[in-house]
Design an enzyme around this catalytic site. Structure first.
Site, PDB file in Angstrom:
ATOM      1  N   GLU A 384       0.637  -1.267  -0.120  1.00  0.00           N
ATOM      2  CA  GLU A 384      -0.009  -0.053   0.146  1.00  0.00           C
ATOM      3  C   GLU A 384       0.752   1.275   0.044  1.00  0.00           C
ATOM      4  OE1 GLU A 384      -2.907   0.171   2.935  1.00  0.00           O
ATOM      5  OE2 GLU A 384      -4.137  -1.713   1.923  1.00  0.00           O
ATOM      6  N   ASN A 439      -5.910  -4.598  -2.072  1.00  0.00           N
ATOM      7  CA  ASN A 439      -6.402  -4.821  -0.572  1.00  0.00           C
ATOM      8  C   ASN A 439      -7.790  -4.172  -0.840  1.00  0.00           C
ATOM      9  OD1 ASN A 439      -4.106  -5.936  -0.116  1.00  0.00           O
ATOM     10  ND2 ASN A 439      -3.240  -4.185   1.109  1.00  0.00           N
ATOM     11  N   GLU A 477      -5.862  -8.653   0.546  1.00  0.00           N
ATOM     12  CA  GLU A 477      -6.634  -8.411   1.809  1.00  0.00           C
ATOM     13  C   GLU A 477      -8.224  -7.854   1.470  1.00  0.00           C
ATOM     14  OE1 GLU A 477      -4.872  -5.265   4.290  1.00  0.00           O
ATOM     15  OE2 GLU A 477      -2.906  -5.923   3.810  1.00  0.00           O
ATOM     16  N   LYS A 541      -8.929  -7.713  13.235  1.00  0.00           N
ATOM     17  CA  LYS A 541      -9.342  -8.208  11.934  1.00  0.00           C
ATOM     18  C   LYS A 541      -8.896  -9.872  12.009  1.00  0.00           C
ATOM     19  CE  LYS A 541     -10.087  -4.105   8.913  1.00  0.00           C
ATOM     20  NZ  LYS A 541      -9.437  -3.267  10.144  1.00  0.00           N
TER      21      LYS A 541
HETATM   22  C1  GCB Z   1      -4.594  -2.473   5.168  1.00  0.00           C
HETATM   23  C2  GCB Z   1      -3.335  -2.494   5.472  1.00  0.00           C
HETATM   24  C3  GCB Z   1      -2.956  -3.281   6.711  1.00  0.00           C
HETATM   25  C4  GCB Z   1      -4.228  -2.859   7.882  1.00  0.00           C
HETATM   26  C5  GCB Z   1      -5.449  -3.191   7.388  1.00  0.00           C
HETATM   27  C6  GCB Z   1      -6.357  -2.833   7.996  1.00  0.00           C
HETATM   28  O1  GCB Z   1      -4.915  -2.226   4.139  1.00  0.00           O
HETATM   29  O2  GCB Z   1      -2.286  -3.288   4.649  1.00  0.00           O
HETATM   30  O3  GCB Z   1      -1.632  -3.198   7.431  1.00  0.00           O
HETATM   31  O4  GCB Z   1      -3.702  -3.558   8.881  1.00  0.00           O
HETATM   32  O5  GCB Z   1      -5.617  -2.536   6.167  1.00  0.00           O
HETATM   33  O6  GCB Z   1      -7.068  -3.470   9.279  1.00  0.00           O
HETATM   34  O7  GCB Z   1      -6.888  -1.482   8.283  1.00  0.00           O
END
Ligand code: GCB
Length: 564
Positions: A384, A439, A477, A541
């Site tokens: 990202e 993601n 993701e 998460k």
């Molecule tokens: C993302 C990131 C990750 C975060 C996740 C979140 O896109 O790559 O590092 O932890 O979102 O939970 O917001």
């Protein structure tokens, strides 16, 4: 670089244990490997510099050997001293480095000192949030001000070893199995070996798959090819490993385990040994209470056990390279790994020659460390980044080229959140990569509380993405926070039911699309983050809790992945 190994020619001294940490002129014990942040409450937000020290003892007969000091990883900037003499600086975390200390140790007691800092840096690594904010909404005002969503742990986080060898020694080896032929069950294995200058004139023996080759060393680099018939190709179902043994007669030896396998891809699919493969698994973290990001073997065994239990076949080392033992286990148990460089939180402030050179160097180092692991099927150059800036194009093209020049056998990817349906925020660099990794948080950060609406938007977004790139797409993701023990009917955000439903419906949608090669829910387990209003101590998460207990979604995924 070869990892130190004890065998009949090599002697390894492990320096792990309780070291001394100097904080404001006061000394206290500290565990190595480990992070300082959770061993002492007053060091939770400490960035250093802190001084680590320990003694080690060298028997007289080892003093004249070739001596290599090896750090699995130090987070992040460090300076190394042996008996008061500065011998090395290192400026990136999560990757090993070695120091040639031949001639620098004495018989008996020696002192090793490591000065470690873990400052967040704007435009550097670990990345600090720019004052004007970033594309990653929600971090502004976080404490510590890390421009990423996991706790910025500091310290000597991985094992420290000292290796004693003869001066005639094996320096490195690179194995390439990509020319193998599946139909004919033929394994074609190229073995490139690098030896020290002192080994010139010696005889080298290479043994692989019952074939033995002897070569007189007239060069520091040599290449041999082995052809094996009736090969057992390495795969998640049959993770067969063949021993490769290198010997410089009576001087040195090194053995490693090789998996013979071929990775390929076309416009829509990813193939392992010529057969399409769908990546089921997770992005995760290497962290745990008290240890911080310290290497911890029981955690590795537990996580692989859970990956198998849930019927996953892969994981991504988000957002940095993990301890190499993760890869040893992945090789042995048949788990595919997307190996990610420690480039997280990249912003427009990183797009300059100095940072680009550092990133290129990091990428070379991760490939150098992990090149021989059959489990590693992809290099990810970043997670990202702020890649909707024009300068990102040159920066990431360079990273892509660097990885490709070193290794043409694996796809090179970048994980983006910026290749959005909105043209104004669109990624300018993603097009350079072999597979489109994105993601997506539909039903969570957008379409909050509305899973069905989110899914429709996701499908439209992905179809457009495919039309634009005509390359396989991997959803690296997606997911939702669920606080273990929170229940709600109808499913509501933060309940286990909501997370389970969002993950189930998203996986079902993604598995139907013929251009999608994988779906990794974020994340494997809950993990600690900097403090901000979106994170009740942890990012929730995880499909497992931080102490590795299953949430509802873990059972749902186990079933979903059981027959695919
Ligand atoms: C993302 C990131 C990750 C975060 C996740 C979140 O896109 O790559 O590092 O932890 O979102 O939970 O917001």
């Amino acid at each position: 670089m070869l990892r130190p190994k004890s065998n009949s020619m090599r002697m390894v001294l492990c320096l792990d244990g309780i070291w001394t940490l100097k904080v404001n002129n006061e000394e206290r014990p500290i565990a190595v490997p480990g992070s300082w942040n959770e061993q002492y409450q007053d060091l939770c937000y400490e960035e250093g510099p802190l001084v680590y020290s320990t003694d080690f003892f060298v028997p007289e007969k080892f003093v004249d050997k070739h001596i290599r000091l090896y750090f699995g990883a130090v987070n992040t900037d460090c300076v190394i001293f042996i008996n008061g003499e500065k011998v090395k600086e290192n400026h990136i975390g999560y990757l090993p480095f070695e120091v040639d200390i031949t001639g620098k140790v004495r018989k008996g007691k020696n002192e090793l000192k490591v000065v470690v800092e873990n400052h967040l840096k704007m435009g550097g690594f670990p990345s600090k949030i720019p004052e004007e904010g970033t594309h990653t909404v929600g971090f502004l005002g976080s404490f510590p001000a890390a421009n990423f969503d996991f706790f910025p742990y500091g310290g000597i986080i991985r094992p420290v070893m000292m290796e004693f060898t003869e001066h005639s020694r094996i320096v490195d080896v690179w194995v390439d199995t990509s020319e193998s032929n599946m139909e004919e069950k033929l394994g074609k294995v190229k073995v490139k070996v690098m030896v020290s200058e002192e080994a010139m004139g010696e005889e080298m023996k290479i043994t692989f798959g019952g074939i033995e080759k002897k070569v007189k060393l007239i060069n520091t680099h040599l290449e041999e090819e082995f052809t094996l018939r009736d090969v057992k190709f390495w795969s998640p179902k049959v993770p067969h490993l063949y021993p490769l043994k290198l010997e410089i007669m009576e001087k040195d030896e090194y053995e490693l385990e090789i998996g013979i396998r071929v990775i390929s891809w076309d416009e829509k699919r990813l193939y392992l040994n010529g057969k399409p493969i769908f990546l089921k698994g997770f992005g995760k973290h290497e962290e745990f209470p008290v240890l911080g990001q310290g290497t911890f073997y029981p955690l590795m065994v537990k996580d692989f056990n859970l990956l198998k239990w849930i019927n996953a076949n892969s994981f991504r080392t988000s957002h940095y390279p993990y301890s190499e033992e993760w890869l040893d286990l992945a090789d042995r148990l048949g788990v595919l790994v997307i190996d990610e460089a420690p480039h997280v939180g990249i912003t427009r402030h990183h797009y300059n020659t100095k940072t680009q050179n550092l990133a290129v160097e990091n990428l070379k180092r991760i490939i150098d460390r992990d090149k021989n692991h059959p489990s590693v099927i992809m290099w990810s150059v970043a997670n990202e980044p702020e890649s909707n800036y024009p300068e990102a194009d040159k920066f990431f093209k360079m990273l892509y080229k660097t990885a490709k020049n070193l290794d043409r056998t694996r796809p090179v990817v970048m994980v983006s959140m910026m290749d959005t349906p909105d043209e104004r925020t669109r990624d300018v660099a993603l097009r350079h990569f072999d597979i489109i990794c994105v993601n997506r948080y539909y039903g969570w950060y957008v379409h909050q509380g509305r899973i069905e609406e989110g899914l429709k938007a996701l499908e439209k977004d992905l179809d457009e993405l495919y039309k634009r790139h005509k390359k396989p797409i991997f959803i690296t993701e997606f997911g939702a926070d669920a606080i273990a023990g929170f229940h709600y009917d109808p499913p509501q955000m933060f309940s286990e039911e909501y997370q389970a439903e969002l993950i189930k419906k998203t996986v079902e949608l993604l598995m139907r699309k013929d251009y999608i090669i994988g779906a990794h829910p974020w994340a494997f387990a809950d993990f600690k983050t900097p403090q901000n209003v979106r994170r009740p101590i942890l990012n929730h998460k995880g499909v497992f809790t931080r102490d590795r207990q299953p949430k509802l979604s873990a059972h749902v995924l186990r079933k979903l992945w059981s027959n695919s």
